[in-house]
Write an enzyme that holds these catalytic residues in place. Structure first.
Site, PDB file in Angstrom:
ATOM      1  N   SER A  65       0.850  -1.182   0.000  1.00  0.00           N
ATOM      2  CA  SER A  65       0.000   0.000   0.000  1.00  0.00           C
ATOM      3  C   SER A  65       0.888   1.236   0.000  1.00  0.00           C
ATOM      4  O   SER A  65       1.592   1.502   0.979  1.00  0.00           O
ATOM      5  CB  SER A  65      -0.899   0.010   1.243  1.00  0.00           C
ATOM      6  N   GLU A 157     -16.850  -7.202   1.531  1.00  0.00           N
ATOM      7  CA  GLU A 157     -17.193  -6.367   2.698  1.00  0.00           C
ATOM      8  C   GLU A 157     -17.928  -7.209   3.753  1.00  0.00           C
ATOM      9  O   GLU A 157     -17.635  -7.121   4.942  1.00  0.00           O
ATOM     10  CB  GLU A 157     -18.094  -5.198   2.276  1.00  0.00           C
ATOM     11  N   ASP A 169     -22.488   0.787  -3.906  1.00  0.00           N
ATOM     12  CA  ASP A 169     -21.137   1.339  -4.039  1.00  0.00           C
ATOM     13  C   ASP A 169     -20.309   0.565  -5.058  1.00  0.00           C
ATOM     14  O   ASP A 169     -19.643   1.137  -5.918  1.00  0.00           O
ATOM     15  CB  ASP A 169     -20.407   1.311  -2.689  1.00  0.00           C
TER      16      ASP A 169
HETATM   17  P1  ADP Z   1     -15.319   4.402   2.857  1.00  0.00           P
HETATM   18  O1  ADP Z   1     -16.614   5.002   3.284  1.00  0.00           O
HETATM   19  O2  ADP Z   1     -14.397   5.438   2.283  1.00  0.00           O
HETATM   20  O3  ADP Z   1     -15.500   3.214   1.987  1.00  0.00           O
HETATM   21  P2  ADP Z   1     -14.442   2.427   4.704  1.00  0.00           P
HETATM   22  O4  ADP Z   1     -14.193   2.501   6.150  1.00  0.00           O
HETATM   23  O5  ADP Z   1     -15.525   1.538   4.210  1.00  0.00           O
HETATM   24  O6  ADP Z   1     -14.632   3.919   4.199  1.00  0.00           O
HETATM   25  O7  ADP Z   1     -13.121   1.946   3.963  1.00  0.00           O
HETATM   26  C1  ADP Z   1     -11.891   2.529   4.276  1.00  0.00           C
HETATM   27  C2  ADP Z   1     -10.835   1.445   4.315  1.00  0.00           C
HETATM   28  O8  ADP Z   1     -10.505   1.073   2.963  1.00  0.00           O
HETATM   29  C3  ADP Z   1      -9.561   1.912   4.946  1.00  0.00           C
HETATM   30  O9  ADP Z   1      -9.583   1.701   6.342  1.00  0.00           O
HETATM   31  C4  ADP Z   1      -8.533   1.029   4.247  1.00  0.00           C
HETATM   32  O10 ADP Z   1      -8.481  -0.244   4.847  1.00  0.00           O
HETATM   33  C5  ADP Z   1      -9.102   0.881   2.860  1.00  0.00           C
HETATM   34  N1  ADP Z   1      -8.573   1.925   1.960  1.00  0.00           N
HETATM   35  C6  ADP Z   1      -9.272   2.896   1.344  1.00  0.00           C
HETATM   36  N2  ADP Z   1      -8.472   3.688   0.610  1.00  0.00           N
HETATM   37  C7  ADP Z   1      -7.218   3.203   0.770  1.00  0.00           C
HETATM   38  C8  ADP Z   1      -5.935   3.594   0.289  1.00  0.00           C
HETATM   39  N3  ADP Z   1      -5.782   4.648  -0.527  1.00  0.00           N
HETATM   40  N4  ADP Z   1      -4.879   2.858   0.677  1.00  0.00           N
HETATM   41  C9  ADP Z   1      -5.024   1.813   1.495  1.00  0.00           C
HETATM   42  N5  ADP Z   1      -6.187   1.401   1.988  1.00  0.00           N
HETATM   43  C10 ADP Z   1      -7.286   2.086   1.644  1.00  0.00           C
HETATM   44 MG    MG Z   2     -16.707   1.571   2.591  1.00  0.00          MG
END
Ligand code: ADP
Ligand code: MG
Length: 382
Positions: A65, A157, A169
């Site tokens: 990542s 999810e 989504d």
């Molecule tokens: P959202 O509403 O934005 O989907 P979530 O809590 O469902 O929020 O998802 C966020 C999670 O997705 C983060 O905690 C991480 O695990 C992963 N994630 C999202 N964007 C990234 C990124 N750019 N790099 C690494 N992980 C990410």
């Molecule tokens: Mg999410």
């Protein structure tokens, strides 16, 4: 972002790979309609996730990542689940593909990064799942249809990230198309593209940066109200009402004295909201963005007064939008915090953002975050 990912990929794996991307999403209108069998109206946005991928000749995934500067490795068996939450999205996608198609995956190296703000209501997690579902389907030539790719993201999810989400989504992230929104029928899962090209307007999200604790218990109570009203309707002359989507306001009036005032208000919101999505479709076909905006305000009023899922921060942002002459504004997402989505004439845009920043900060002690968005393509090979 592509160059950055490539640089990190080469650093880690001493080679290059193929790039894939997917997108976050907005929902223009159609809130709390999904579990009522109604319509939602999302589109993919110009903020997303990009991954570079290359086979590595092993039976392991080696994943980096870029944004978190974190690396991990995992196999494809159920017991190989990685500890890091970001990696579980990739692992989950692999597992869900294997559940559907058998042992079709081979080890790969990957690095990825994204610019969807995390947890701001634009679904960064769906962007992540969709990128890998789309990419692995392509690389391993699995011929999984696009709807199933969205379901793979959703199942990821549910089964690997502990989030019982709907399909919107992942659907938006996979099917998104530049200049188009999609009306998804949450009962039949049929969908249709509608042109969304608001020349002279901008779409901007204002993030209140609050999340009130109430959200999940209130959500469950709203669902119960909707089910109650459906039950009462079925028992009182409307046996075909499976979801509130099947009801109209006359039917609601007919059962009014058999339900609580609160349930009446909840059902009224949902029935009106389902109709509003259809009205917005007509308006878009006519290129009438002023009507689209008016419907957005109506949704906000319904969510605030009837469904009662707004909060003072979001109501405040909505009021400021009205005062600044913004065409349409409403809370986006389930409520109790998060963003408003705003459709703003270009000439009013700067003033609106300035006024919103100053006034919101005066009242709540911090600035709202500002995310301009453009409706863009969803999952794709780069
Ligand atoms: P959202 O509403 O934005 O989907 P979530 O809590 O469902 O929020 O998802 C966020 C999670 O997705 C983060 O905690 C991480 O695990 C992963 N994630 C999202 N964007 C990234 C990124 N750019 N790099 C690494 N992980 C990410
Ligand atoms: Mg999410």
């Amino acid at each position: 972002m592509q160059q950055e990912i490539k640089k990190h990929f080469v650093e880690h794996f001493q080679k290059e790979g193929q790039m894939y991307a997917s997108a976050g999403r907005i929902n223009l209108i159609g809130e709390h309609t999904d579990y009522n069998g109604g319509f939602v109206f999302p589109g993919a946005i110009d903020k997303g996730m990009i991954a570079m991928i290359s086979l590595n000749g092993t039976d392991k995934v080696r994943a980096y990542s870029v944004d978190l500067d974190d690396y991990t490795e995992f196999g494809f068996n159920e017991e190989d689940a990685p500890a890091q939450s970001w990696a579980r999205y990739i692992f989950g996608v692999c597992r869900e593909i294997i559940k559907r198609s058998g042992n079709v995956l081979k080890g790969f190296d990957t690095a990825f990064a994204g610019d969807v703000p995390l947890g701001a209501g634009m679904s960064s997690s769906a962007a992540l799942e969709s990128t890998y579902a789309f990419a692995l389907n392509d690389i391993f030539e699995l011929n999984i249809d696009k709807f199933e790719l969205a379901k793979i993201g959703q199942a990821t999810e549910h089964n690997y990230c502990g989030v019982k989400c709907g399909i919107m989504d992942q659907f938006a992230s996979i099917f998104g198309k530049e200049g188009h929104l999609m009306r998804l029928d949450c009962r039949s899962m049929e969908f249709e593209y509608f042109p969304f090209d608001p020349k002279g307007y901008k779409v901007v999200l204002l993030d209140s940066v609050v999340k009130h604790e109430l959200a999940s218990s209130a959500y469950n109570r709203r669902r119960e109200s909707c089910e109650n009203v459906c039950n009462v309707m079925r028992e009182n002359g409307y046996p075909k009402v499976e979801f509130l989507r099947d009801a109209n306001l006359d039917m609601l009036e007919a059962v009014k004295d058999k339900i609580t005032e609160e349930d009446y208000c909840r059902a009224k919101y949902v029935i009106e909201e389902v109709q509003r999505v259809l009205d917005v479709c007509d308006a878009l076909n006519a290129g009438d963005y002023e009507t689209v905006g008016e419907k957005m305000y109506q949704t906000h009023a319904g969510m605030s007064k009837l469904y009662e899922v707004s909060c003072q921060e979001l109501d405040f942002l909505n009021d400021i939008a009205r005062e600044c002459g913004v065409t349409g504004s409403r809370v986006m997402g389930g409520g109790f915090g998060g963003c408003t989505i705003n459709l703003v004439k270009e000439e009013l845009y700067e003033n609106f953002l300035n006024v919103a920043k100053v006034r919101f900060t005066e009242k709540f002690g911090h600035e709202p975050k500002i995310y301009p968005v453009v409706i863009s393509n969803g999952a794709r090979k780069l």
